[in-house]
Design a protein around this motif. Structure first.
Motif, PDB file in Angstrom:
ATOM      1  N   GLN A   1     -85.999 -25.401 -43.877  1.00  6.82           N
ATOM      2  CA  GLN A   1     -86.700 -26.544 -44.440  1.00  6.82           C
ATOM      3  C   GLN A   1     -86.953 -26.345 -45.935  1.00  6.82           C
ATOM      4  O   GLN A   1     -86.900 -25.219 -46.443  1.00  6.82           O
ATOM      5  CB  GLN A   1     -88.035 -26.730 -43.721  1.00  6.82           C
ATOM      6  N   PRO A   2     -87.228 -27.417 -46.653  1.00  9.34           N
ATOM      7  CA  PRO A   2     -87.573 -27.275 -48.072  1.00  9.34           C
ATOM      8  C   PRO A   2     -88.871 -26.489 -48.235  1.00  9.34           C
ATOM      9  O   PRO A   2     -89.781 -26.583 -47.405  1.00  9.34           O
ATOM     10  CB  PRO A   2     -87.746 -28.719 -48.537  1.00  9.34           C
TER      11      PRO A   2
ATOM     12  N   ASP B   1     -91.796 -26.712 -49.891  1.00  8.89           N
ATOM     13  CA  ASP B   1     -92.683 -27.593 -50.633  1.00  8.89           C
ATOM     14  C   ASP B   1     -93.919 -27.892 -49.771  1.00  8.89           C
ATOM     15  O   ASP B   1     -94.120 -27.259 -48.718  1.00  8.89           O
ATOM     16  CB  ASP B   1     -91.980 -28.872 -51.081  1.00  8.89           C
TER      17      ASP B   1
ATOM     18  N   ALA C   1     -93.839 -28.245 -45.858  1.00 11.84           N
ATOM     19  CA  ALA C   1     -93.363 -27.146 -45.019  1.00 11.84           C
ATOM     20  C   ALA C   1     -94.212 -26.995 -43.756  1.00 11.84           C
ATOM     21  O   ALA C   1     -95.447 -27.071 -43.794  1.00 11.84           O
ATOM     22  CB  ALA C   1     -93.373 -25.848 -45.811  1.00 11.84           C
TER      23      ALA C   1
ATOM     24  N   GLN D   1     -85.784 -14.784 -53.821  1.00 15.41           N
ATOM     25  CA  GLN D   1     -85.752 -15.890 -52.873  1.00 15.41           C
ATOM     26  C   GLN D   1     -86.162 -15.490 -51.458  1.00 15.41           C
ATOM     27  O   GLN D   1     -86.411 -16.354 -50.611  1.00 15.41           O
ATOM     28  CB  GLN D   1     -84.342 -16.494 -52.822  1.00 15.41           C
TER      29      GLN D   1
END
Length: 226
Positions: free
Chosen positions: A124-125, A127, A130, A154
């Motif tokens: 998922q993104p 942001d 989430a 990351q």
């Protein structure tokens, strides 16, 4: 209780200015290089003590020493041209799990204590939308005193530490403006920003006091790090 610092400023600078530049775009090569740097600094108590003791006299380092909810940090060297910011990560007693990544890649050398470490994946993104239930553990491991790890900026992970765990952190220049964090207990999302993005109130809130710096200097001796 303090240790006697026997290394002079010129001796300290001779070692530090001779550290190699690190190309963090090749993480495997960076890991090999920073492992050597970690041993050079972390295994030499006199050198490490001298680096800590010079911080109060170097304003650009002293201003980077901070206190946060889970850990404090003392920055002992900063050479962005060589890709090196070096600090001590000092874990507080209170800990909770937050899945997060970092603004920078880093190598950590555990000088005292233990990391209970989980690496996560998600689909998922990262942001404010989430979903905390959609972060899946992929690797669960325990790092102990003497271990060295390198992590890409990351990579999502959590680290719960034993009380007063101390690690020597060698980190890359910032690779992004903010780092994602989500608390596992309630799914709250927030962001860790760099100093340049924080306002004066935030900088004042997290700045390490002289009393806290002195506390950690004494504690590092008691733990056998210095």
């Amino acid at each position: 209780m303090t240790t006697a610092t026997t290394k002079s400023e010129s001796e300290v600078l001779a070692v530090m200015n001779n550290l190699p530049a690190v190309d963090w775009s090749d993480l495997e090569a960076a890991a090999d290089l920073t492992r050597g740097i970690a041993h050079t600094l972390g295994d030499d108590r006199e050198l490490l003590a001298a680096l800590v003791d010079r911080v109060p006299g170097v304003p650009e380092l002293r201003e980077k020493c901070e206190c946060h909810a889970l850990d404090d940090k003392i920055v002992i060297w900063d050479d962005q041209e060589k890709g090196l910011r070096i600090r001590l990560r000092l874990a507080n007693t209170d800990q909770y799990e937050r899945v997060h990544n970092h603004r920078y890649s880093f190598t950590a050398y555990l000088l005292y204590g233990t990391y209970f470490h989980t690496l996560y994946a998600t689909d998922q993104p990262l942001d404010e939308t989430a979903d905390v239930t959609r972060f899946w553990p992929r690797v669960i491991r325990e790092e102990r005193t003497g271990d060295i790890i390198t992590l890409h900026h990351q990579q999502l992970h959590t680290t719960i530490t034993s009380p007063e765990t101390v690690s020597l952190m060698i980190q890359s220049p910032a690779q992004k403006a903010r780092a994602f964090m989500i608390r596992k207990s309630d799914g709250q999302v927030w962001w860790r920003l760099g100093a340049a993005e924080e306002d004066a109130d935030r900088r004042a809130e997290i700045r390490m006091s002289d009393e806290r710096f002195s506390h950690w200097r004494t504690k590092l001796v008691q733990l056998g790090v210095l």
